[in-house]
Structure formats: structure tokens, C-alpha cells
Design a protein around this motif. Structure first.
Motif, short mmCIF file in Angstrom:
data_model
loop_
_atom_site.label_atom_id
_atom_site.label_comp_id
_atom_site.label_asym_id
_atom_site.label_seq_id
_atom_site.Cartn_x
_atom_site.Cartn_y
_atom_site.Cartn_z
N ALA A 161 0.83 -1.20 0.00
CA ALA A 161 0.00 0.00 0.00
C ALA A 161 0.86 1.25 0.00
O ALA A 161 0.51 2.26 -0.63
N ILE A 162 2.00 1.20 0.68
CA ILE A 162 2.92 2.34 0.66
C ILE A 162 3.42 2.55 -0.77
O ILE A 162 3.45 3.67 -1.27
N ALA A 163 3.77 1.45 -1.43
CA ALA A 163 4.25 1.56 -2.81
C ALA A 163 3.16 2.17 -3.71
O ALA A 163 3.43 3.03 -4.54
N THR A 164 1.94 1.72 -3.51
CA THR A 164 0.85 2.19 -4.37
C THR A 164 0.59 3.68 -4.17
O THR A 164 0.24 4.41 -5.10
N ASP A 165 0.79 4.16 -2.93
CA ASP A 165 0.52 5.56 -2.65
C ASP A 165 1.55 6.50 -3.28
O ASP A 165 1.35 7.71 -3.28
N VAL A 166 2.65 5.95 -3.75
CA VAL A 166 3.57 6.79 -4.52
C VAL A 166 3.60 6.33 -5.98
O VAL A 166 4.52 6.62 -6.72
N GLY A 167 2.57 5.59 -6.39
CA GLY A 167 2.40 5.30 -7.80
C GLY A 167 3.06 4.01 -8.29
O GLY A 167 3.04 3.74 -9.49
N PHE A 168 3.64 3.21 -7.39
CA PHE A 168 4.30 1.98 -7.82
C PHE A 168 3.32 0.81 -7.66
O PHE A 168 3.44 -0.02 -6.77
#
Lengths: 525, 284
Positions: free
Chosen positions: A278-285
């Protein structure tokens, strides 16, 4: 330890009424007056003790008073020290510690809201647990019936402080958020993109949980404990069962202790993995998140194979666990974790190799070591900001006593390191599960049923995947509860989020928030 | 970049094709408890252990009414442990229904002097099912929303367990977008509200406002034991009860929490793409 008590008696002889130890793992000191400040100050200054939690209990009917409980911890002493402080029913005030100890700010205000006691000298005595539009009620008092139907609420749920200045504006968010998350309200004050000030309004999901514990028979209440915070179902259920076992003097079989340990670690693994994604997704990854979500799915499928429920529900039981595992299930754990760990390494390598992701996560949302300590931050967020606490090591329970535990601690306090702590802990958890299974003894998985006597108090602590979970119970007649206090680590950590976002751009708020990933339901109860 | 692609190719396709193919449910999964009402010699132990009151016993003289409510059930399996084989835990999870009453049935027993069940007198099936007034409406809904559905999720007081499974609908294993279904950030963009949790007093207004902000035609789905019935929390000073106490509900999805396939089933039932399976069926 003895010299400690002698010193305490020497200094505060008049204030100390008695010492008693109802259970292994905690010593209680009953005070004779309501002013806890001198002794709390002494414990902190001379012994470096940490105030873990503060909560109250209504004993007006049997004893004509309320009690406040101040739970201290002094590492490396594995015993908690509980100051039990009487507050007379005809003078419902206690001196606030919040000025010196910001970590009890919310907890003292909760006591005000729940019990109608006054935290005298509190720097911000406004309501925290009850919204502003609630009538003047104190739901945890014994004379407040749980089924009482309150009149329709009118007016604002919370009055936010105005933030004024040229070009300063506010963004209100919630309680219904844009993502699939729990409800709460965030009020941002901004000047351009950077966040000047964040105000939180929690307790939207307050559902009377602590009061409800006082009505359910203990064995049914285990299921309520599973519903305190959905992603920590097993940790809360174990914390509750341990408290009951402490009160009743029940020893759980060695096999149950190991099985609990395995499942507590599986809960940590699936949540940490989901959070990293989820952390990755929140910066677009998003690709990294898809791999993480896939890995999380592997573990929740394993959970189902082991317990019949993907969130490990219906497995914890007072005295141990409800079902045994056969050799096929144990092989399934080893096999799943072997595949998982290899894939997890790939996932972390994928994220670490993405410069743009690192750039967004490093030095973002910094919570300084000083602030983390002052606010009493615990768990993952604490360890990423230099707070070296882990209940598994400091107050071992289940089968953790025999496990050598490496606790990752970093000082940087940014999103990247909150992710790093999770990543380190996942590897550590996989290792613990393997080591625990190596020592899995045969034999019963649950202690034979035995009566749970009334009038006993006990506390229990569990290192949930978020951090320190505390349950405290007083049993009543007929296997009931007179009080069940629940402290989720989120309650300590929400105020730290306010500090961590300050000065960051609003677009980074989601990832900073996700890097803490605090429980609303666990906070609101 | 190449690393990312290589990992993707190595991983291959992990998406499952439920509902075209049946779900892969492991043998230990606890789904709907099934009641062999004719063989049930005593209903009291099950009612005694049930954590949410999904099994209730009411005795009047030597007559007993047992009410079973799948909408309250948290699928813990305790009833099966204490009922001597009359209750078995099945792996059925497709329990979504269009009417709350379809989750409830009652059995009436004549009693022995010692309070055990003597004989089954009758089974009361819930109303609804055959004579379903919503059928035409769902046909309309299907023609409007069936192939492209936008969902706004609302947590009205949940423990977050249901949210975990709803989030899982977006992972590559369940990937709901393959069915034309996606989650949106605002109720104003939504066709469906997927509501979880016992509705708290503090979320009552927010839920109502969200409902009003959703354009017509709209569908409301109540998720999980709490959303369906109030669950273990029920109605107390801080809660209102199930979602239908605040807004009209079209489909109820039991579970604690419902597994992702159960959510997919319920969502597709709500837009008329799948049929309801449970018809107030008591068991064998």
C-alpha cells in the motif's frame, strides 16, 4: 526489586497503602490519595519508567469510589507496575499528567468522557471520545445502562480550531474517505502545498465495545475481542484470553503457546506485506502493490487452512486454541513460508531498485526520536523513530520466552524506515515461525475447562503487528466481566501522525498515513 | 524496468475466474452451518454458546421455538461442536440474499419434560423468495448497471475486517475489474453503496448523507454480520444496528467477514447477474 520497593516505601510511605501481585507479570501498588504526580515523577526520573497506559474503573457501588490505573514499565524488568489510585465519588477529580506527558493527553480525556471524572489542569480538556453533539452522558459508569437510547444528536460533531493567515486555507476530509478505509475526519490547514497543521477527529466507529464486554459471558466475549480491530483479530483475542487466564490462574499447554506464537506472526506477516504494497501504491508503484497483495493472499489462504477463517478468527480460546493442527497443516505452513520468503525478497528488491519510489519515501513524514518518545509512540512507528520497545522481548508471552528476537530499530523516522521496520520484521517473523515449529511439542492444545472466579484483576500485553496491545480485566460473578479495558497501539500513535505530516506536502499525506496504518476501530472501540 | 517485467512474466496469471468457475475453497473453511432439524435432540447448548445470538431458543411450556439467523452468524462453528452431529459446518459461502427474511427460519419443537427436543412440529420458512416484488426492478438495474458498475464503499462502524476482504477484491487474485466492477472515490460517481459495520451513532448522519449524494438508480449492499444485523454489537447506546435501520438495503451479504468470492457473489446478485442461492433453506 526488593530494594526498589524499600525505596518506594521510604519516600512515599504515607501515600502507599499496599503492594499486591495478583498475577505473574504485574505488581500493583494501591495508593491512599488521588495525587499520583510525585510517585509518577519519581518513577520516570529515577527509574526511567515509561507510562504505558492510564484508565479508570467505576467502583462506586461496592467501594464508594473510582479507580485510576497507571501502568508503568521499566525495562528490562519484565513486570509491569500498576499504580491503583482511588478517586472519591464525592470529589471526582484527579490531577492531570498530560502537561508533562503528552502520551496520556487522549487517555485522560477518555476518562473524563467515559466516567465523568475531571482531569484537573489538563492543557486541552475538550471531549475526545464522545463527539461534541452527544448529550452529557458518561457511558462507562455503572449507572449508565448499555441499552440506553440517546436522543437524536444535534449540532457539530467537533469544532475545529480556526487557522488564519494570508493564503492559509483548510481542506476537510472524511469521515467517508476516498479509499476503502475506515472513517475519521482530517482537517488540514495549508499554505500552498505544505501542511501547516492537521486536526484529527476520531471515534466515528465508537460502538460501545468496552461497555459490551461487561454484558457478555467471558467465553462469548472472546469473539468480541476478535472484532476490536479486524486486522488484529488474533492479537486482540490472544490479549483478551491471556488476561482471563491471568485472572483465573490458567496455564496454557506448551503446544497452544507455540500455536498462538505461529498465528500471531502470521498476522504480522500478512499485515506488514499488505502495508508495504500500500505504501508503494501511494507513490504510484502499483506493480509492487500487486505483488504484495498476491503475497498477502498466500498468507491469508494459509490462515484459512489453519483456522477455517482468513483473518484467524474463531481460533483463540481461553486456555489455548480451539483446534489442533495435523502434520499436513504444519507442512503447509513451512511450504507456504518458504515460497513466501523468496517472493518477499523479490518484492523488497523491486521496491529498493526503484529510485523514484525511494525518492518519495525517504525523508518523507519524519517523526523525530524526541517527539516519538514524548508522545509515547509504540510499535512499528516507534521502532522507526528510535523507540526500542517490543512486548515479545520485554514481557514475553506465548512461546516468545524461548525465542531469540532481533528487534529492528532505526532513528530516521521517515516513511522509508517505517517500511524498513516492516520488511525486517517479516523476515524475523518467518524465522520465528520456523523456530517455533521446530519446537512444537505434542500434547493438548487447550487447558481443560475450569471455572473463572469473580473479583480477580489481570493485565495482559501482546505485541500486535502495529504495536503494544493492552487488555485489563476485572472478572465478575458467573464468568462475567466487570470491566475490560482495551488499549490499541493506535491510540498512542494517532497524535504522532499530526507531528509527522507537518511541513510535508498534502500529496504525501496518504503515504505518510499509510506508513503508520493506524486502526480507527481499535482507537474508537 | 526490465526487472519489473521479468518478475511479471515469471509470476504469470494468478487471477481466478470465479464466478465462471467455482471458487477454490479449502477444506477447513467454515461456511454456512447446516441444521438437521429432525435429528436435533437439544437446541439449548447451541443457543447458549452462540456469540451473537444467531441461534435463539424460546420456550413456552412444552413448546419450543428455535430461530436461526444467518444474518447474525459469525461462522465460528461453536454450535456444531455442542450439537452432537445435528449441526454441521459446510463450505457454502454464497449466502447473499435480497430480503433480510431469507436469512432467517424457525423450527418449532414439542419438548420432553427434561427440556430436550421431543419432536419437530414444523419449520417456518421466511417470507419472500418466490413472490419477490423486487424482480422487475432488478431487471431494470441489470440493464442499467449490469455491465459497468461503480461502487462506493462506506464503513459505517466496521471493525475493518470487511474492509480487508473488500480491498482484496482489487488484488490480482480476485481482480473485480475483469467483471466491469470498480471502486470510486465519491458517492456522486457511484451506482452502488457497499456498506459495512454496525452503524454507529457517530456515522449515522454520514451514511445518510452519502446515500443522498448517490445518484439514482442506486443499489445498497449491506456487508458482514454487523452490516446485515448489527452482529455482535447489536443495538446499544453507541450503535443503531444493521445498515437497513438507516438506509434501504437491496442485498445482504452474511459473513465475518464474507470471503472475497462471497462479496463478488453478493454484488452480482444485487445487479441481477447472478441468482440468489439461499432460499431460507434450513438444512437436510
Amino acid at each position: 526489586m526488593n530494594s526498589f520497593f524499600q525505596e518506594l516505601r521510604g519516600r512515599f510511605g504515607g501515600l502507599i497503602r499496599s503492594f499486591h501481585s495478583d498475577q505473574a507479570g504485574a505488581i500493583s501498588i494501591l495508593l491512599s490519595g488521588s495525587d499520583v504526580r510525585p510517585i509518577a515523577g519519581f518513577l520516570r526520573a529515577e527509574y526511567g519508567a515509561r507510562l504505558v497506559t492510564v484508565f479508570a474503573e467505576d467502583r462506586v457501588e461496592p467501594e464508594g469510589l473510582f479507580y485510576n490505573y497507571y501502568v508503568f514499565e521499566q525495562r528490562p524488568n519484565p513486570q509491569f507496575l500498576i499504580l491503583q489510585v482511588p478517586i472519591p465519588a464525592d470529589d471526582r477529580r484527579f490531577p492531570s499528567l498530560a502537561e508533562d506527558l503528552p502520551n496520556v493527553n487522549w487517555q485522560e480525556r477518555e476518562i473524563q468522557d467515559w466516567f465523568g471524572l475531571e482531569a484537573a489542569g489538563h492543557p486541552n480538556p475538550r471531549r475526545v471520545a464522545l463527539h461534541d453533539n452527544w448529550p452529557d452522558v458518561h457511558p462507562l459508569c455503572k449507572d449508565f445502562p448499555i441499552d440506553q437510547v440517546l436522543p437524536p444528536f444535534e449540532g457539530e460533531q467537533h469544532v475545529y480550531r480556526p487557522t488564519l493567515g494570508e493564503g492559509v486555507f483548510q481542506i476537510p476530509v472524511g469521515p467517508v474517505h476516498a479509499g476503502i478505509i475506515e472513517p475519521g475526519h482530517f482537517n488540514f490547514a495549508l499554505a500552498g502545498e505544505p501542511i501547516l497543521y492537521l486536526q484529527l477527529r476520531m471515534f466515528y466507529t465508537h460502538k460501545g465495545t468496552e461497555k459490551l464486554f461487561e454484558r457478555l459471558p467471558i467465553r462469548r466475549a472472546v469473539f468480541l475481542a476478535e472484532s476490536i480491530s479486524g486486522d488484529s483479530s488474533f492479537s486482540h483475542a490472544v490479549a483478551f484470553c491471556q488476561a482471563i487466564e491471568g485472572a483465573a490462574g490458567i496455564e496454557i499447554p506448551a503446544r497452544a503457546a507455540v500455536m498462538r506464537t505461529v498465528m500471531l506472526e502470521l498476522e504480522r506477516i500478512y499485515n506488514h506485506t499488505a502495508d508495504i504494497g500500500a505504501i508503494a501504491t501511494d507513490v504510484g508503484f502499483v506493480v509492487a502493490n500487486m505483488h504484495a497483495a498476491r503475497l498477502r493472499e498466500m498468507i491469508v489462504a494459509l490462515n484459512e487452512e489453519l483456522t477455517g477463517n482468513r483473518l484467524l478468527r474463531g481460533m483463540a480460546s481461553v486456555g489455548g486454541v480451539r483446534r489442533d493442527w495435523d502434520s499436513a497443516q504444519i507442512r503447509a505452513i513451512r511450504r507456504a513460508l518458504e515460497i513466501f520468503e523468496k517472493e518477499f525478497r523479490d518484492l523488497i528488491a523491486l521496491i529498493a531498485s526503484s529510485d523514484s519510489t525511494r525518492d518519495r519515501l525517504e525523508r518523507t513524514g519524519i517523526l523525530s526520536v524526541e517527539k516519538a518518545r514524548a508522545l509515547g509512540v509504540v510499535g512499528v512507528a516507534g521502532r522507526a523513530s528510535g523507540v526500542d520497545l517490543d512486548v515479545r522481548r520485554d514481557h514475553p508471552y506465548a512461546a516468545y520466552r524461548g525465542v531469540e528476537l532481533r528487534v529492528p530499530v532505526y532513528d530516521a523516522g521517515d516513511v522509508w524506515h517505517r517500511m524498513q521496520v516492516r520488511s525486517d520484521e517479516v523476515h524475523e517473523s518467518v524465522r520465528i515461525v520456523g523456530a517455533a515449529l521446530d519446537t512444537l511439542p505434542s500434547g493438548p492444545w487447550c487447558a481443560p475447562p475450569q471455572p473463572i472466579p469473580g473479583g480477580r484483576c489481570a493485565m495482559s500485553a501482546v505485541e500486535g503487528w502495529r504495536g503494544e496491545i493492552i487488555h485489563w480485566v476485572r472478572t465478575g460473578p458467573g464468568e462475567s466481566l466487570e470491566r475490560c479495558k482495551i488499549k490499541d497501539p493506535s491510540l498512542n500513535n494517532w497524535p504522532a501522525l499530526v507531528e509527522a505530516v507537518e511541513g510535508n506536502i498534502i500529496a504525501d499525506f496518504p503515504v505518510i498515513n499509510k506508513s503508520f496504518n493506524l486502526s480507527y476501530s481499535g482507537t474508537d472501540r | 524496468m526490465f526487472k519489473i517485467l521479468r518478475k511479471t512474466f515469471e509470476t504469470g496469471i494468478v487471477t481466478r475466474s470465479y464466478p465462471e468457475r467455482p471458487a477454490q475453497v479449502c477444506t477447513n473453511f467454515r461456511g454456512r452451518p447446516e441444521f438437521d432439524l429432525g435429528q436435533w435432540s437439544d437446541s439449548r447448548p447451541a443457543a447458549e454458546v452462540c456469540p451473537t445470538g444467531a441461534i435463539r431458543v424460546q420456550d413456552t411450556g412444552l413448546a419450543r421455538q428455535v430461530t436461526i439467523d444467518y444474518g447474525r452468524c459469525v461462522f465460528c462453528g461453536l454450535c456444531a461442536e455442542v450439537s452432537g452431529g445435528a449441526v454441521t459446518v459446510t463450505r457454502e459461502f454464497e449466502l447473499a440474499v435480497q430480503q433480510r427474511g431469507d436469512l432467517v427460519f424457525s423450527a418449532e419443537y414439542a419438548l420432553n419434560q427434561d427440556g430436550t427436543n421431543q419432536s419437530l412440529v414444523r419449520i417456518t420458512q421466511p417470507a419472500g423468495g418466490q413472490n419477490d416484488p423486487g424482480r422487475n426492478l432488478r431487471r431494470t438495474v441489470h440493464s442499467v448497471l449490469g455491465r459497468s458498475l461503480a461502487i462506493r464503499e462506506v464503513d459505517a462502524g466496521s471493525c475493518n475486517g470487511c474492509e480487508l476482504e473488500i480491498v482484496a477484491l482489487n488484488n490480482p487474485v480476485y481482480d473485480m475489474e475483469r467483471l466491469g466492477i470498480h471502486f470510486v472515490a465519491s458517492p456522486r460517481h457511484a451506482d452502488m453503496l457497499l456498506v459495512t459495520g454496525v452503524v454507529t451513532r457517530n456515522m449515522e448522519q454520514a451514511l445518510l448523507k452519502t446515500y443522498r449524494a448517490t445518484p439514482e438508480p442506486k443499489v445498497v449492499v449491506a456487508v458482514g454480520a454487523c452490516g446485515v444485523s448489527g452482529g455482535i454489537f447489536g443495538v446499544n447506546y453507541a450503535t443503531v444496528g444493521g445498515v437497513d435501520r438507516v438506509v434501504p438495503v437491496d442485498v445482504y451479504i452474511p459473513g465475518c467477514p464474507p470471503r472475497p468470492e462471497a462479496l463478488i457473489h453478493g454484488i452480482l446478485v444485487a445487479v441481477g447477474r447472478l441468482a440468489q442461492k439461499l432460499e431460507g433453506r434450513p438444512g437436510r
